[in-house]
Design a protein around this motif. Structure first.
Motif, PDB file in Angstrom:
ATOM      1  N   HIS A 160       0.858  -1.272   0.101  1.00  0.00           N
ATOM      2  CA  HIS A 160      -0.007   0.038  -0.333  1.00  0.00           C
ATOM      3  C   HIS A 160       0.473   1.257  -0.073  1.00  0.00           C
ATOM      4  CE1 HIS A 160      -2.961   2.500   1.006  1.00  0.00           C
ATOM      5  NE2 HIS A 160      -2.446   3.691   2.387  1.00  0.00           N
ATOM      6  N   GLN A 161       1.776   1.384   0.738  1.00  0.00           N
ATOM      7  CA  GLN A 161       2.727   2.545   1.531  1.00  0.00           C
ATOM      8  C   GLN A 161       3.685   3.170  -0.773  1.00  0.00           C
ATOM      9  OE1 GLN A 161       3.297   4.352   3.425  1.00  0.00           O
ATOM     10  NE2 GLN A 161       1.605   3.324   4.066  1.00  0.00           N
ATOM     11  N   ASP A 162       3.546   1.602  -1.413  1.00  0.00           N
ATOM     12  CA  ASP A 162       4.566   0.982  -2.615  1.00  0.00           C
ATOM     13  C   ASP A 162       3.611   1.990  -3.235  1.00  0.00           C
ATOM     14  OD1 ASP A 162       6.614   0.964  -1.257  1.00  0.00           O
ATOM     15  OD2 ASP A 162       7.299  -1.129  -2.826  1.00  0.00           O
ATOM     16  N   ASP A 187       4.597   5.701  -9.208  1.00  0.00           N
ATOM     17  CA  ASP A 187       4.699   6.914 -10.037  1.00  0.00           C
ATOM     18  C   ASP A 187       4.078   5.907 -11.136  1.00  0.00           C
ATOM     19  OD1 ASP A 187       4.276   8.068 -12.189  1.00  0.00           O
ATOM     20  OD2 ASP A 187       6.254   8.888 -12.528  1.00  0.00           O
ATOM     21  N   PRO A 188       2.961   6.258 -11.829  1.00  0.00           N
ATOM     22  CA  PRO A 188       2.033   5.510 -12.369  1.00  0.00           C
ATOM     23  C   PRO A 188       2.517   5.158 -13.769  1.00  0.00           C
ATOM     24  CG  PRO A 188       0.652   7.301 -12.013  1.00  0.00           C
ATOM     25  CD  PRO A 188       1.850   7.525 -10.838  1.00  0.00           C
ATOM     26  N   VAL A 208       4.392  -4.770  -8.243  1.00  0.00           N
ATOM     27  CA  VAL A 208       4.201  -4.427  -6.847  1.00  0.00           C
ATOM     28  C   VAL A 208       3.570  -5.796  -5.838  1.00  0.00           C
ATOM     29  CG1 VAL A 208       3.464  -2.912  -4.678  1.00  0.00           C
ATOM     30  CG2 VAL A 208       3.723  -1.265  -6.743  1.00  0.00           C
ATOM     31  N   ALA A 209       2.632  -6.148  -6.404  1.00  0.00           N
ATOM     32  CA  ALA A 209       2.464  -7.770  -5.774  1.00  0.00           C
ATOM     33  C   ALA A 209       3.249  -8.524  -5.554  1.00  0.00           C
ATOM     34  CB  ALA A 209       0.758  -7.710  -6.236  1.00  0.00           C
ATOM     35  N   THR A 210       4.478  -8.146  -6.831  1.00  0.00           N
ATOM     36  CA  THR A 210       5.033  -9.514  -7.034  1.00  0.00           C
ATOM     37  C   THR A 210       5.897  -9.151  -5.541  1.00  0.00           C
ATOM     38  OG1 THR A 210       4.538  -9.876  -9.191  1.00  0.00           O
ATOM     39  CG2 THR A 210       7.162 -11.156  -7.958  1.00  0.00           C
ATOM     40  N   PRO A 235      -6.376  -1.015  -5.707  1.00  0.00           N
ATOM     41  CA  PRO A 235      -4.867  -0.578  -5.694  1.00  0.00           C
ATOM     42  C   PRO A 235      -4.352  -0.505  -7.024  1.00  0.00           C
ATOM     43  CG  PRO A 235      -4.744  -3.263  -6.569  1.00  0.00           C
ATOM     44  CD  PRO A 235      -6.169  -3.047  -5.358  1.00  0.00           C
ATOM     45  N   GLN A 236      -5.287  -0.074  -7.645  1.00  0.00           N
ATOM     46  CA  GLN A 236      -5.172   0.819  -9.170  1.00  0.00           C
ATOM     47  C   GLN A 236      -5.162   1.677  -9.303  1.00  0.00           C
ATOM     48  OE1 GLN A 236      -3.855  -0.704 -12.475  1.00  0.00           O
ATOM     49  NE2 GLN A 236      -4.061   1.527 -12.832  1.00  0.00           N
TER      50      GLN A 236
END
Length: 315
Positions: free
Chosen positions: A268-270, A275-276, A284-286, A308-309
């Motif tokens: 979540h913090q990441d 930057d999208p 990030v999930a991986t 998350p998106q």
């Protein structure tokens, strides 16, 4: 992780050399011209093999010193271990042998899917407190306890194989480490062994608030590392059973669920800081050990109320 290129051999001596290197010293004989196709996914503490042969192979194998679980996917196997014979038909799951025993087998034409697991990993997954049970885990039978646990073992292997065939997931130490422990746990569940599974009097005594504080401090410090329940228990100086009991007693969740929640927080913090244009939710999930991105999204939405998106876009 090493992904081997499939190998195809048509010489019995070459087949013997290949399989001896993969498992243990063995002799391979065939009354027909053999043809064997072999493939390995090597993840260090475990490997997933597939081999398919077109001739009947008679093999004599020295003690393995590892856990080798076979599934006779389309082949049939007649195995003999210390006078005990077993026949395994297509779909059957079994231990090739108990780790310290030699065995002989006649392998009929067809495919066998194999999982090779480091015995130390299995012992570590089942570990209790240091010094309480110094003897290693012993498996008592090559046959599964039931068809249900055998099916669970096979579904676990299929899941892990899918992970390892995904380059992004296979490159994540957190995901590969978790997969290794899932396989070891499924193997301990599937086959009779000497591992303790229920808390002892000492475990119940050790499931204290002090144990919880030590464990939580270790998890918070090592959230980004490939840690297991055994690592957390060792840091808290208790057994795995005591650790699990402490978390259920004081937090109402198992220790690995707490670790997953901590990793979700870091993800979540990441996402908040990312930057999208250069970061994806999947990456990030991986990074934080979530191999299944749809489950990650569901857990994230349940926890934070948005996808998350949405967080990544900073909407």
């Amino acid at each position: 992780m090493n992904t081997a290129t499939p190998v195809e051999l048509t010489d019995a001596d070459a087949i013997e050399h290949l399989l001896s290197g993969a498992y243990s010293t063995m002799r391979v004989r065939s009354s027909q011209p053999p043809r064997l196709r072999y493939h390995r996914l090597d993840a260090g503490t475990f490997a997933l093999d597939t081999f398919e042969q077109t001739a009947v192979l008679d093999v004599r194998v020295e003690p393995l010193q590892t856990i080798v679980v076979d599934r006779a996917t389309t082949a049939c196997v007649d195995a003999r271990r210390r006078g005990c014979a077993g026949r395994y038909d297509a779909g059957d799951v079994f231990l090739a042998a108990l780790p310290d025993q030699p065995y002989t087998a006649r392998v009929m034409p067809g495919r066998i899917d194999v999982c090779v697991i480091d015995l130390a990993l299995v012992t570590r997954v089942a570990a209790t407190a240091p010094g309480r049970r110094p003897e290693p885990i012993r498996f008592l039978s090559p046959d599964p306890l039931s068809t249900a646990v055998a099916a669970h073992w096979w579904s676990t292997r299929q899941f892990v194989a899918e992970l390892l065939n995904n380059p992004e997931a296979a490159a994540s130490p957190l995901i590969v480490g978790s997969a290794a422990r899932q396989l070891a746990a499924a193997t301990l569940t599937a086959f009779p062994n000497t591992a303790l599974t229920h808390p002892t009097i000492e475990d119940r005594r050790d499931a204290s608030a002090v144990t919880l504080r030590r464990a939580v401090a270790y998890i918070d410090e090592h959230t980004a590392d490939d840690i297991s329940a055994a690592d957390i228990a060792a840091a808290a100086h208790v057994s795995i059973r005591a650790l699990q009991l402490a978390f259920r007693r004081h937090l109402g969740m198992p220790p690995m669920a707490y670790l997953r929640r901590a990793r979700l927080h870091h993800a979540h913090q990441d996402l908040l800081a990312a930057d999208p244009a250069t970061t994806t939710v999947g990456a990030v999930a991986t990074r934080w050990g979530f191999a299944n991105h749809s489950r990650f999204t569901a857990l994230y939405r349940k926890t934070y109320g948005v996808t998350p998106q949405t967080t990544l876009r900073n909407d």
